[in-house]
Design a protein around this motif. Structure first.
Motif, mmCIF file in Angstrom:
data_model
loop_
_atom_site.group_PDB
_atom_site.id
_atom_site.type_symbol
_atom_site.label_atom_id
_atom_site.label_comp_id
_atom_site.label_asym_id
_atom_site.label_seq_id
_atom_site.Cartn_x
_atom_site.Cartn_y
_atom_site.Cartn_z
ATOM 1 N N LEU A 1 12.479 -25.143 25.162
ATOM 2 C CA LEU A 1 12.771 -24.137 24.150
ATOM 3 C C LEU A 1 12.719 -24.837 22.800
ATOM 4 N N TYR A 2 11.790 -24.391 21.950
ATOM 5 C CA TYR A 2 11.554 -25.032 20.665
ATOM 6 C C TYR A 2 11.845 -24.039 19.540
ATOM 7 N N HIS A 3 12.663 -24.456 18.571
ATOM 8 C CA HIS A 3 12.993 -23.613 17.418
ATOM 9 C C HIS A 3 12.000 -23.853 16.291
ATOM 10 N N LEU A 4 11.095 -22.883 16.085
ATOM 11 C CA LEU A 4 10.134 -22.962 14.992
ATOM 12 C C LEU A 4 10.763 -22.408 13.708
ATOM 13 N N GLU A 5 9.914 -22.148 12.717
ATOM 14 C CA GLU A 5 10.369 -21.516 11.491
ATOM 15 C C GLU A 5 10.469 -20.007 11.683
ATOM 16 N N ASP A 6 11.026 -19.311 10.686
ATOM 17 C CA ASP A 6 11.091 -17.843 10.641
ATOM 18 C C ASP A 6 11.869 -17.255 11.816
ATOM 19 N N ARG B 1 13.657 -16.192 35.818
ATOM 20 C CA ARG B 1 15.007 -16.643 36.181
ATOM 21 C C ARG B 1 15.525 -17.664 35.170
ATOM 22 N N TYR B 2 14.636 -18.557 34.769
ATOM 23 C CA TYR B 2 15.017 -19.660 33.890
ATOM 24 C C TYR B 2 15.687 -19.164 32.607
ATOM 25 N N LYS B 3 15.160 -18.070 32.061
ATOM 26 C CA LYS B 3 15.676 -17.580 30.784
ATOM 27 C C LYS B 3 17.113 -17.065 30.884
ATOM 28 N N HIS B 4 17.594 -16.832 32.111
ATOM 29 C CA HIS B 4 18.970 -16.339 32.288
ATOM 30 C C HIS B 4 19.999 -17.471 32.323
ATOM 31 N N VAL C 1 22.185 -22.182 29.128
ATOM 32 C CA VAL C 1 21.618 -23.131 28.162
ATOM 33 C C VAL C 1 20.491 -22.488 27.365
ATOM 34 N N ILE C 2 19.752 -21.579 28.004
ATOM 35 C CA ILE C 2 18.617 -20.917 27.359
ATOM 36 C C ILE C 2 19.013 -19.545 26.806
ATOM 37 N N SER C 3 19.741 -18.776 27.595
ATOM 38 C CA SER C 3 20.057 -17.403 27.193
ATOM 39 C C SER C 3 20.921 -17.344 25.933
ATOM 40 N N GLN C 4 21.675 -18.405 25.662
ATOM 41 C CA GLN C 4 22.529 -18.399 24.463
ATOM 42 C C GLN C 4 21.709 -18.218 23.185
ATOM 43 N N TYR C 5 20.448 -18.615 23.219
ATOM 44 C CA TYR C 5 19.581 -18.456 22.055
ATOM 45 C C TYR C 5 18.805 -17.144 22.076
ATOM 46 N N LYS D 1 15.575 -7.238 29.256
ATOM 47 C CA LYS D 1 16.195 -7.826 28.066
ATOM 48 C C LYS D 1 15.820 -9.308 27.924
ATOM 49 N N LEU D 2 16.060 -10.067 29.003
ATOM 50 C CA LEU D 2 15.662 -11.468 29.036
ATOM 51 C C LEU D 2 14.477 -11.697 29.963
ATOM 52 N N SER D 3 14.383 -10.899 31.020
ATOM 53 C CA SER D 3 13.326 -11.054 32.028
ATOM 54 C C SER D 3 12.496 -9.781 32.115
ATOM 55 N N PHE D 4 11.215 -9.964 32.462
ATOM 56 C CA PHE D 4 10.275 -8.841 32.394
ATOM 57 C C PHE D 4 9.288 -8.915 33.557
ATOM 58 N N ASP D 5 8.497 -7.854 33.732
ATOM 59 C CA ASP D 5 7.507 -7.847 34.808
ATOM 60 C C ASP D 5 6.168 -8.379 34.291
ATOM 61 N N LYS D 6 5.239 -8.594 35.217
ATOM 62 C CA LYS D 6 3.957 -9.207 34.846
ATOM 63 C C LYS D 6 3.118 -8.305 33.948
ATOM 64 N N LEU D 7 3.063 -7.006 34.261
ATOM 65 C CA LEU D 7 2.152 -6.143 33.522
ATOM 66 C C LEU D 7 2.585 -5.961 32.077
ATOM 67 N N SER D 8 3.896 -5.819 31.839
ATOM 68 C CA SER D 8 4.357 -5.701 30.449
ATOM 69 C C SER D 8 4.133 -7.010 29.714
ATOM 70 N N SER D 9 4.170 -8.119 30.439
ATOM 71 C CA SER D 9 3.920 -9.420 29.829
ATOM 72 C C SER D 9 2.447 -9.562 29.440
ATOM 73 N N VAL D 10 1.551 -9.180 30.346
ATOM 74 C CA VAL D 10 0.123 -9.258 30.044
ATOM 75 C C VAL D 10 -0.215 -8.373 28.838
ATOM 76 N N PHE D 11 0.468 -7.236 28.734
ATOM 77 C CA PHE D 11 0.214 -6.314 27.620
ATOM 78 C C PHE D 11 0.414 -7.007 26.276
ATOM 79 N N ILE D 12 1.493 -7.798 26.154
ATOM 80 C CA ILE D 12 1.759 -8.439 24.861
ATOM 81 C C ILE D 12 0.993 -9.746 24.683
#
Length: 545
Positions: free
Chosen positions: A247-252, A278-281, A284-288, A443-454
């Protein structure tokens, strides 16, 4: 229809960091050398996906005044956190004292590699390099003596049935004195060249991971510009897999979050996409991420075999550079600087050869120049990191790396090896534990098709399927009963499905979903799936990735 042709001194396939660095360096050294770069993405950067933390060593050499030129390096690393995730809730932060020195990021920058490539393309065009985005190099051309003559771009306007449509346009031949292949990991043409010229003879098989990444906009009070977070352990260790998250904090107020799953895993029920969700839940990660918005999604295989797997990089008439040749430093989880350096050395070699009027011979002196460079020395020092991870897992493998790299500086008198290719590691599904992945919460986790869309992925539907099968019967007759057809799970874009039909089960390929990650070409247990180039400009269009 007969194909038209164009002549150049050098043709470069792929507008990634290696290809663009090579193009710029050639023109810096000799503005009379004509250079053309072919890029299959709709624009430069459209298909570029990386974490990414950039070590600017090669960029400093190529453009010492990159700051004045406005290079998109806006966020210097300000902090490094490394965690071992013990389970879905617990974690331990690794003290800096015990972290392999390769994981320290002092002086590095958190960047969008796509934006860096867009900037490099601007520098190349200012040097009068010709860049043609939207054209896929689909074929290697050869002289009668077997040396590489150049490439041909793919025909446009071929229908799904293989017949020419009204919009048909034949491909273009690009001939060159030297052709540099910089297609990135598991390059379509690079793979063919390695086989034709037996460039991997005597080498370990190449090894890979799949990196899945999302870009998020998060609340300002959770953003820490310049913070780098890496992790190992959960969730991959539950399925017996290796890899790690970032998890990398960029600008903006943006963060890049991702998970790399080593493709040497043995349980065919593993889904790298669902492991990432799963990882995003994890706290350590979800706090951000909580309260944030997901902006973009993408996936790409990464090459991680190191020097032991690196093929010979030269052949008559051309070279492999960057990740087409496996230059990524997996111990650092970085490859941009080494890819750029390999391209710059190739440029210097080519310019000298053209000045000496050596036409289409093999530039064997490249190997000596490469071996004398800091890039080769860096990879040699850290050569045992990947095999150690495969042998002993993330924790013990990292402990070995600490001793090897921090204490002995990579000078231990042995080189570890891994002779098993990633596609050969799967066990029968019946011998492995099924994995019950939780449903996405939106909210934190999503399905494949909605992911491919973005990911902004798009292909012309009426064109030949670019995910080809050597034998159409293998998925249902072999892979399904033995491995529960793992393509359903290792693909991060929902391309492959097993469909229940009236006459039985059938294997469906949703090629329009393909994000060009190449995982299927790598992990299919029978090597039955072969990725070929679709029409140019097809695929994802990544913004700021």
């Amino acid at each position: 229809m007969e194909r038209d042709s164009m002549e150049y001194d050098v043709v470069i396939v792929g507008a990634g960091p290696a290809g663009l660095a090579a193009a710029c360096r050639i023109r810096q050294l000799n503005p009379e050398v004509s250079v053309c770069v072919i890029e299959k993405g709709s624009e430069v950067g459209a298909h570029i996906l990386s974490g990414a933390v950039l070590e600017p060593s090669a960029l400093n050499e190529l453009f010492p005044d990159w700051k004045e030129r406005g290079a998109p390096l806006h966020t210097e690393v300000k902090g490094d956190d490394i965690y071992v995730l013990k389970d879905a809730e617990k974690a331990s932060r690794v003290p800096n004292l015990f972290v392999p020195e390769t994981m320290h990021n002092d002086g590095n920058y958190i960047i969008s590699l796509g934006n860096l490539c867009r900037w490099l393309a601007e520098q190349a065009e200012a040097l009068e390099v010709e860049i043609f985005p939207g054209f896929a190099a689909s074929e290697v051309l050869y002289h009668e003596d077997g040396s590489v003559k150049g490439i041909a771009t793919g025909d446009m306007g071929i229908g799904l049935n293989g017949e020419q449509k009204d919009s048909y346009t034949p491909g273009m031949e690009l001939h060159a004195r030297y052709t540099l292949f910089a297609e990135g990991c598991r390059g379509h043409l690079g793979k063919q060249l390695i086989e034709k010229f037996r460039l991997d003879e005597g080498k370990d098989p190449q090894h890979y991971g799949i990196g899945i990444k999302e870009l998020w906009k998060i609340p300002a009070d959770k953003h820490q510009q310049g913070l780098v977070v890496h992790s190992a352990g959960w969730p991959l260790d539950e399925s017996g897999s290796f890899g790690g998250g970032f998890l990398y904090h960029l600008e903006d107020n943006q963060v890049a979050v991702g998970l790399v799953t080593d493709l040497s895993y043995s349980n065919p029920h593993v889904s790298p996409f669902d492991e990432f969700q799963r990882y995003k839940h994890h706290p350590v990660i979800s706090q951000y991420l909580e309260g944030g918005e997901r902006i973009s999604y993408g996936a790409r295989a990464i090459v991680k075999g190191g020097l032991q797997s690196q093929p010979k990089m030269t052949f008559p008439g051309g070279m492999l550079i960057g990740d087409d040749a496996g230059t990524l430093n997996f111990a650092k989880i970085k490859g941009t600087h080494t890819a750029m350096k390999s391209g710059m050395i190739a440029a210097e070699t080519v310019v000298d050869a053209i000045a000496a009027d050596r036409s289409s011979d093999e530039l064997s002196d490249y190997a000596e120049r490469y071996r004398a460079s800091w890039a080769w020395k860096e990879l040699h020092k850290q050569r045992n990191f990947g095999p150690a991870q495969h042998k002993w897992g993330n924790i013990l493998g990292s402990a070995y790396a600490f001793i090897d790299i921090n204490i002995f500086k990579g000078k231990l008198p042995w080189t570890l090896s891994d002779k098993t290719p990633d596609h050969a590691t799967l066990k029968p599904a019946a011998d492995c534990k099924k994995i019950d992945y939780p449903k996405p919460d939106g909210k934190l986790s999503f399905d494949k098709l909605s992911s491919v869309f973005i990911s902004n992925t798009n292909h012309e539907e009426d064109q030949p399927v670019h995910l080809t099968l050597k034998d159409s019967e293998v998925p249902i007759n072999h892979n399904l009963p033995v491995y529960d057809e793992p393509a359903q799970r290792y693909c991060p874009a929902g391309v492959y499905e097993v469909i229940e039909a009236e006459d039985g089960k059938r294997f469906q390929i949703n090629a329009q979903n393909c994000v060009h990650c190449k995982t299927c070409d790598i992990k299919d247990p029978t090597q039955n799936i072969v990725w070929v180039t679709p029409e140019g400009a097809g695929g994802p269009n990544y913004p700021n990735m």
